[in-house]
Design an enzyme around this catalytic site. Structure first.
Site, PDB file in Angstrom:
ATOM      1  N   ASN A  52       0.874  -1.165   0.000  1.00  0.00           N
ATOM      2  CA  ASN A  52       0.000   0.000   0.000  1.00  0.00           C
ATOM      3  C   ASN A  52       0.913   1.217   0.000  1.00  0.00           C
ATOM      4  O   ASN A  52       1.514   1.559   1.025  1.00  0.00           O
ATOM      5  CB  ASN A  52      -0.913   0.008   1.223  1.00  0.00           C
ATOM      6  CG  ASN A  52      -1.819   1.219   1.266  1.00  0.00           C
ATOM      7  OD1 ASN A  52      -1.426   2.320   0.917  1.00  0.00           O
ATOM      8  ND2 ASN A  52      -3.045   1.038   1.716  1.00  0.00           N
ATOM      9  N   GLU A  83      -3.736   1.532  -3.078  1.00  0.00           N
ATOM     10  CA  GLU A  83      -3.852   2.966  -2.823  1.00  0.00           C
ATOM     11  C   GLU A  83      -2.934   3.749  -3.764  1.00  0.00           C
ATOM     12  O   GLU A  83      -2.094   4.550  -3.345  1.00  0.00           O
ATOM     13  CB  GLU A  83      -3.562   3.302  -1.357  1.00  0.00           C
ATOM     14  CG  GLU A  83      -4.258   4.569  -0.924  1.00  0.00           C
ATOM     15  CD  GLU A  83      -4.303   4.787   0.589  1.00  0.00           C
ATOM     16  OE1 GLU A  83      -4.736   5.869   0.988  1.00  0.00           O
ATOM     17  OE2 GLU A  83      -3.915   3.869   1.347  1.00  0.00           O
ATOM     18  N   TYR A 187      -7.626  -3.962  -2.515  1.00  0.00           N
ATOM     19  CA  TYR A 187      -7.485  -2.906  -1.513  1.00  0.00           C
ATOM     20  C   TYR A 187      -8.842  -2.799  -0.829  1.00  0.00           C
ATOM     21  O   TYR A 187      -9.774  -2.187  -1.349  1.00  0.00           O
ATOM     22  CB  TYR A 187      -7.082  -1.587  -2.179  1.00  0.00           C
ATOM     23  CG  TYR A 187      -7.076  -0.406  -1.236  1.00  0.00           C
ATOM     24  CD1 TYR A 187      -6.633  -0.534   0.080  1.00  0.00           C
ATOM     25  CD2 TYR A 187      -7.494   0.844  -1.663  1.00  0.00           C
ATOM     26  CE1 TYR A 187      -6.624   0.550   0.941  1.00  0.00           C
ATOM     27  CE2 TYR A 187      -7.491   1.942  -0.812  1.00  0.00           C
ATOM     28  CZ  TYR A 187      -7.048   1.788   0.486  1.00  0.00           C
ATOM     29  OH  TYR A 187      -7.046   2.856   1.339  1.00  0.00           O
ATOM     30  N   ASP A 227      -3.718  -4.870   0.849  1.00  0.00           N
ATOM     31  CA  ASP A 227      -4.135  -4.260   2.112  1.00  0.00           C
ATOM     32  C   ASP A 227      -5.567  -4.734   2.363  1.00  0.00           C
ATOM     33  O   ASP A 227      -6.508  -4.222   1.772  1.00  0.00           O
ATOM     34  CB  ASP A 227      -4.063  -2.740   1.985  1.00  0.00           C
ATOM     35  CG  ASP A 227      -4.603  -2.025   3.218  1.00  0.00           C
ATOM     36  OD1 ASP A 227      -5.009  -2.708   4.184  1.00  0.00           O
ATOM     37  OD2 ASP A 227      -4.646  -0.782   3.202  1.00  0.00           O
ATOM     38  N   ASP A 347       2.577   4.775   5.087  1.00  0.00           N
ATOM     39  CA  ASP A 347       2.264   4.313   6.438  1.00  0.00           C
ATOM     40  C   ASP A 347       2.138   2.800   6.477  1.00  0.00           C
ATOM     41  O   ASP A 347       1.922   2.215   7.538  1.00  0.00           O
ATOM     42  CB  ASP A 347       0.987   4.976   6.971  1.00  0.00           C
ATOM     43  CG  ASP A 347      -0.202   4.787   6.051  1.00  0.00           C
ATOM     44  OD1 ASP A 347      -0.008   4.420   4.878  1.00  0.00           O
ATOM     45  OD2 ASP A 347      -1.339   5.018   6.495  1.00  0.00           O
ATOM     46  N   HIS A 348       2.260   2.159   5.320  1.00  0.00           N
ATOM     47  CA  HIS A 348       2.344   0.703   5.209  1.00  0.00           C
ATOM     48  C   HIS A 348       3.726   0.349   4.678  1.00  0.00           C
ATOM     49  O   HIS A 348       4.313   1.109   3.893  1.00  0.00           O
ATOM     50  CB  HIS A 348       1.317   0.156   4.209  1.00  0.00           C
ATOM     51  CG  HIS A 348      -0.108   0.315   4.623  1.00  0.00           C
ATOM     52  ND1 HIS A 348      -0.926  -0.752   4.940  1.00  0.00           N
ATOM     53  CD2 HIS A 348      -0.887   1.421   4.739  1.00  0.00           C
ATOM     54  CE1 HIS A 348      -2.133  -0.309   5.233  1.00  0.00           C
ATOM     55  NE2 HIS A 348      -2.134   1.009   5.123  1.00  0.00           N
TER      56      HIS A 348
END
EC number: 3.1.-.-
Length: 392
Positions: A52, A83, A187, A227, A347-348
């Protein structure tokens, strides 16, 4: 490269050159399908990377070096991106072409050119790309497959009878079929905090559709990555009690099973368990890593400032059909710590999967191997399985 930067028609439909762009991708899969049906041996991917990116464009602009270093090091045959956050081609208020990046304004054209330039340079130039995009800079997925591994087909819907032009809303699904297995990239929508159409209800519908899909009979095993926006067990989060009781402001959901951090509610975990059971699926990471790794065992990490500092979850997965467990070599999380080391700006962090060749079955209990050249348990030369930069 010129063909990538043609604007869409005023009615939002694809221009002639964009139609050619889509046709070329379709021709790849049609050629692969014909080859598979003829009985010719087709090479199959063995190394997979899923990530992601939290805006693929930003990562290619600001974090390309770190991402490329990982690609060169792991040398994946397939890269799945979630994403993407690139808008689909088509004018505002009109139907979109979810397989093509928007380029009908100067700003959109510059962004598309930046992406395509990055993809035209090694090692990313070694991959064919399929897009499934949302109408705006939201969600979206991408699939990158090395040119020497031609999928039999690529679709963008979970419905068995859907045409290749049918995309799940927001570009949340890519389904690629290879000769001996299927690869599903998703996702998943975030569960949200409330009993609303865009929160709990949307996620219930999503889980129902996925359960239906994995329950369908197929002669080919499934590799499902992405994700998935759910942490299955307490071991999959850093602070179970915090996530279990988390609330948004003073709102309390009407059903107790919906209380908690999105991705860690009892309802979501129960539905995820049922999906695994009905689909005969195995969580590859947990199969190899039985105990909690507080430093390296989470794929999402909260903000460095505020109440989510240090709070982490494992919500990115490689799920595999049970019949593939005997070929499972590695399933790893490529980031660590609360400071996002190895996250490449997102953030992943990326996660990876490696299988042994179909002709070489390894024990289902194969221990994790990280940096050695030969697996002492099986005698398999890990480097020889997929030499760096070369298709096997």
């Amino acid at each position: 490269m010129k063909r990538f930067f043609q604007p869409v028609a005023k009615n939002g439909t694809a221009t002639k050159k964009q139609a050619v762009e889509s046709k070329e991708l379709n021709d790849v899969t049609e050629s692969a399908a014909a080859e598979a049906e003829s009985g010719n041996e087709a090479k199959e991917p063995l190394r997979f990377l899923s990530w992601n990116a939290n805006s693929f464009l930003l990562r290619l602009k600001n974090n390309r070096t770190e991402f490329v270093d990982l690609i060169r090091s792991f040398d994946p045959d397939v890269i799945a991106i979630q994403e993407v956050r690139l808008p689909a081609a088509g004018r505002k208020g009109e139907s979109k072409n979810q397989g093509i990046i928007k380029d009908d304004t100067s700003a959109a054209r510059e962004e598309k050119q930046a992406v395509m330039r990055a993809l035209s340079v090694s090692p990313l130039s070694d991959y064919q790309v399929w897009w499934s995009l949302a109408d705006s800079k939201y969600a979206g997925t991408a699939l990158l497959v090395k040119h020497c591994f031609k999928p039999v087909s690529v679709k963008f819907s979970l419905e068995s009878g859907a045409s290749r032009d049918t995309h799940v809303p927001d570009g949340r699904v890519i389904l690629a079929e290879f000769k001996t297995f299927r690869l599903l990239v998703t996702y998943a929508p975030n569960n949200g905090w409330k009993e609303e159409e865009t929160s709990f209800q949307r996620r219930r519908k999503w889980d129902k559709a996925l359960r239906k899909f994995v329950s369908q009979e197929s002669k080919k095993p499934l590799i499902w990555c992405g994700d998935l926006n759910v942490s299955h067990q307490d071991i999959d989060v850093s602070h179970p009690d915090f996530f279990r009781t988390a609330k948004q402001k003073d709102y309390t959901p009407p059903n107790a099973e919906d209380v908690g951090q999105p991705g860690f509610t009892a309802a979501e975990k129960q539905r995820f368990s049922q999906i695994l059971k009905d689909g005969g699926l195995v969580d590859s990471y947990r199969w190899l890593h039985k105990s909690q790794d507080f430093e390296n065992g989470f794929s999402w990490s909260g903000n460095a400032v505020g109440k989510y500092r240090g709070k982490r979850m494992r919500i990115d997965y490689f799920l595999i059909s049970e019949q593939l467990v005997g070929r499972l070599l590695h399933s790893d999380i490529q980031g660590s710590g609360i400071d996002h080391k190895g996250y490449c700006g997102s953030d992943h962090c990326p996660i990876t999967l490696e299988l042994s060749p179909a002709t070489s079955t390894v024990p289902a209990h194969l221990p994790h191997v990280s940096s050695i050249d030969t697996d002492s348990t099986t005698g398999i030369d890990v480097k020889e399985i997929t030499p760096e930069g070369v298709c096997p």
